[in-house]
Write an enzyme that holds these catalytic residues in place. Sequence first.
Site, mmCIF file in Angstrom:
data_model
loop_
_atom_site.group_PDB
_atom_site.id
_atom_site.type_symbol
_atom_site.label_atom_id
_atom_site.label_comp_id
_atom_site.label_asym_id
_atom_site.label_seq_id
_atom_site.Cartn_x
_atom_site.Cartn_y
_atom_site.Cartn_z
ATOM 1 N N PHE A 166 -20.578 -54.398 -45.484
ATOM 2 C CA PHE A 166 -20.784 -53.316 -46.462
ATOM 3 C C PHE A 166 -22.013 -52.539 -45.978
ATOM 4 C CE2 PHE A 166 -22.900 -51.992 -50.458
ATOM 5 C CZ PHE A 166 -21.851 -51.425 -51.181
ATOM 6 N N GLU A 170 -29.847 -47.469 -45.285
ATOM 7 C CA GLU A 170 -30.290 -46.754 -44.080
ATOM 8 C C GLU A 170 -31.816 -46.779 -44.071
ATOM 9 O OE1 GLU A 170 -28.646 -42.805 -44.090
ATOM 10 O OE2 GLU A 170 -26.586 -43.546 -44.224
ATOM 11 N N PRO A 171 -32.431 -46.373 -42.961
ATOM 12 C CA PRO A 171 -33.907 -46.415 -42.914
ATOM 13 C C PRO A 171 -34.565 -45.680 -44.088
ATOM 14 C CG PRO A 171 -33.029 -46.030 -40.725
ATOM 15 C CD PRO A 171 -31.851 -46.001 -41.658
ATOM 16 N N ASN A 172 -33.980 -44.564 -44.529
ATOM 17 C CA ASN A 172 -34.591 -43.812 -45.634
ATOM 18 C C ASN A 172 -33.808 -43.910 -46.938
ATOM 19 O OD1 ASN A 172 -36.784 -42.783 -44.081
ATOM 20 N ND2 ASN A 172 -35.325 -41.382 -43.093
ATOM 21 N N ARG A 286 -22.993 -58.321 -57.270
ATOM 22 C CA ARG A 286 -24.179 -58.962 -57.854
ATOM 23 C C ARG A 286 -23.828 -60.268 -58.567
ATOM 24 N NH1 ARG A 286 -26.444 -52.940 -59.270
ATOM 25 N NH2 ARG A 286 -27.267 -52.586 -57.165
ATOM 26 N N GLU A 406 -28.501 -56.513 -52.262
ATOM 27 C CA GLU A 406 -27.580 -56.014 -53.304
ATOM 28 C C GLU A 406 -28.343 -55.525 -54.543
ATOM 29 O OE1 GLU A 406 -23.742 -57.605 -53.857
ATOM 30 O OE2 GLU A 406 -23.560 -58.281 -51.797
HETATM 31 N N1 CAA Z 1 -20.321 -47.799 -61.604
HETATM 32 C C1 CAA Z 1 -19.696 -46.602 -61.451
HETATM 33 N N2 CAA Z 1 -20.390 -45.441 -61.374
HETATM 34 C C2 CAA Z 1 -21.719 -45.487 -61.450
HETATM 35 C C3 CAA Z 1 -22.421 -46.691 -61.618
HETATM 36 C C4 CAA Z 1 -21.658 -47.880 -61.711
HETATM 37 N N3 CAA Z 1 -22.246 -49.063 -61.862
HETATM 38 N N4 CAA Z 1 -23.745 -46.437 -61.645
HETATM 39 C C5 CAA Z 1 -23.876 -45.113 -61.525
HETATM 40 N N5 CAA Z 1 -22.647 -44.548 -61.397
HETATM 41 C C6 CAA Z 1 -22.357 -43.118 -61.284
HETATM 42 C C7 CAA Z 1 -23.005 -42.363 -62.436
HETATM 43 O O1 CAA Z 1 -22.159 -42.354 -63.565
HETATM 44 C C8 CAA Z 1 -23.223 -40.996 -61.850
HETATM 45 O O2 CAA Z 1 -21.996 -40.294 -61.890
HETATM 46 P P1 CAA Z 1 -22.010 -38.720 -62.306
HETATM 47 O O3 CAA Z 1 -22.872 -38.038 -61.294
HETATM 48 O O4 CAA Z 1 -20.569 -38.363 -62.221
HETATM 49 O O5 CAA Z 1 -22.580 -38.653 -63.678
HETATM 50 C C9 CAA Z 1 -23.502 -41.285 -60.379
HETATM 51 O O6 CAA Z 1 -22.968 -42.584 -60.120
HETATM 52 C C10 CAA Z 1 -24.994 -41.283 -60.080
HETATM 53 O O7 CAA Z 1 -25.584 -42.236 -60.933
HETATM 54 P P2 CAA Z 1 -27.161 -42.268 -61.194
HETATM 55 O O8 CAA Z 1 -27.627 -40.905 -61.602
HETATM 56 O O9 CAA Z 1 -27.423 -43.397 -62.127
HETATM 57 O O10 CAA Z 1 -27.717 -42.593 -59.743
HETATM 58 P P3 CAA Z 1 -29.174 -42.911 -59.242
HETATM 59 O O11 CAA Z 1 -29.414 -42.150 -58.012
HETATM 60 O O12 CAA Z 1 -30.164 -42.760 -60.372
HETATM 61 O O13 CAA Z 1 -29.071 -44.450 -58.781
HETATM 62 C C11 CAA Z 1 -29.175 -46.813 -58.979
HETATM 63 C C12 CAA Z 1 -28.729 -45.479 -59.593
HETATM 64 C C13 CAA Z 1 -28.663 -47.862 -59.960
HETATM 65 C C14 CAA Z 1 -30.648 -46.932 -58.859
HETATM 66 C C15 CAA Z 1 -28.486 -46.991 -57.605
HETATM 67 O O14 CAA Z 1 -29.027 -46.095 -56.669
HETATM 68 C C16 CAA Z 1 -28.617 -48.387 -57.053
HETATM 69 O O15 CAA Z 1 -27.899 -49.297 -57.478
HETATM 70 N N6 CAA Z 1 -29.494 -48.571 -56.057
HETATM 71 C C17 CAA Z 1 -29.603 -49.848 -55.348
HETATM 72 C C18 CAA Z 1 -28.739 -49.868 -54.147
HETATM 73 C C19 CAA Z 1 -28.468 -51.249 -53.667
HETATM 74 O O16 CAA Z 1 -28.188 -52.165 -54.426
HETATM 75 N N7 CAA Z 1 -28.528 -51.428 -52.350
HETATM 76 C C20 CAA Z 1 -28.181 -52.669 -51.714
HETATM 77 C C21 CAA Z 1 -27.281 -52.364 -50.558
HETATM 78 S S1 CAA Z 1 -26.222 -53.598 -49.975
HETATM 79 C C22 CAA Z 1 -27.138 -54.844 -49.325
HETATM 80 O O17 CAA Z 1 -28.015 -55.300 -49.952
HETATM 81 C C23 CAA Z 1 -26.879 -55.451 -48.002
HETATM 82 C C24 CAA Z 1 -25.627 -56.113 -47.812
HETATM 83 O O18 CAA Z 1 -25.203 -56.300 -46.703
HETATM 84 C C25 CAA Z 1 -24.854 -56.596 -48.934
#
Ligand code: CAA
Length: 426
Positions: A166, A170-172, A286, A406
Amino acid sequence: MTGRSSPDPCQGRWWSSFLLPLDIHVIILTLCRYVNVLGRVRDLELTLSIKQKQLRRMARQFAKAELAPIAKEIDEEGRFPWEAVEKMGPLNFFGIQAPRRYGGAETDSISYCLVIEEISRVCASMGLMLAVHNSVVVHPISQFGNDEQKAKFLSPLVAGEKIGAFCLTEPNAGSDAMAIESTALREGDSYILNANKIFVTNGGVADIAVIFTSVDPGNVKKGFSAILVERGTPGFEVGLLENNCGMRANPVSSIILNDCRVPKTNLLGREGEGFKVAMAALDNGRIGIAAQAVGIAQGALDVSLKYAKERVQFRVPLAQHQAIQLMLADMGTMVEAARLLTLNAAHVKDQGGDLSCPSAMAKLFAGRTASKVASMGVQIHGGYGYSKDYPVERYFRDARATEIYEGTNEIQQIVIARELLKRGED
Ligand code: CAA
């Protein structure tokens, strides 16, 4: 009152001699029922189905037989244990909840959590490999893919012939997932992808990557899209492996795409829908990470209990010292609470409820629990707990990651707080 006795209302009646035994009988029956009810409420295990228990037993036996003997070595060598991984396919560990039609076991989410917990209890790196593969690769393809995509990508993923990754970070663009700079430009029937994805779990061994990118570099949000890219596609490059503190048997790496051409049919969901695909995948993922954290915490508790019974100080085993008992009691209570929150999130998912808040709560609490319990486990082990010769040190390192990937604890708190505030308005 002296010298007087109250009249006995039953005096002279034939049934009076049965009253005492009858009373006791009723009390005993009521108590039994009460204890039974308490038992059910107290211990969720009693409500697990026979099938769920069988699956848990199978995962436990597999972890004991195949992972326990190598967990220390693969951590030290940073080696992906293909010999054990190859045995997971036939057990359906690569498609725990995937549709039967594509070879999956199509179990409920509680069963999924039980498997991830048991694997992580012994080897967190393998728990991570399975959690990411199942919940943020196989699941979004099952949820958002069309029939052709499912036929092409799901079958080999579910069989364990291919491993998934998945690629969001990214860096930023870490917590701020919307800040990605990857691009996918349309060219005829293809997309040309350029991306630098980092901290990719399974990155070093992944065959199919879900890449989050934008088809509209001028408006990332509008163009945010999920595209499936196969290893071997020209321009697909696996970068250096991360030299991580824990989860060392998982080949976490960067994945770089240089003018990588993929057919438009690899678009998962619709153009512009990618952020929702990512968020929905993470809501689901999660729960798996929470189950992983519960497994790590349980593993740290297991080895601490064993050590406390064996190690003698002040002429008695550590387990007889109240200071150690208090720690063990807190550890056990935290593990149980984390497990209940995790299984609750799984239950909400199975009931089709809104997952965001329960899964964020489960991950937040279980991740913190894993770190805290593993740290207490190190404390119980004293100097030996700080040594790589004892497994609690590995649990301590592995646990920390569950508070970061995550979505960090702080991201979970944002998700939870938003939901609570929204509910407050209702
Ligand atoms: N399900 C469906 N849609 C969703 C949602 C959800 N849980 N959460 C938000 N959305 C939708 C919103 O409804 C919104 O839609 P509209 O524009 O149509 O209204 C859109 O997405 C944007 O939502 P937000 O304005 O809430 O977005 P945001 O920029 O404020 O970010 C955040 C929300 C929860 C902080 C999100 O950026 C986030 O979860 N960040 C963390 C990322 C993360 O977990 N990264 C880990 C990467 S994977 C990893 O760890 C490595 C691996 O290998 C597994």
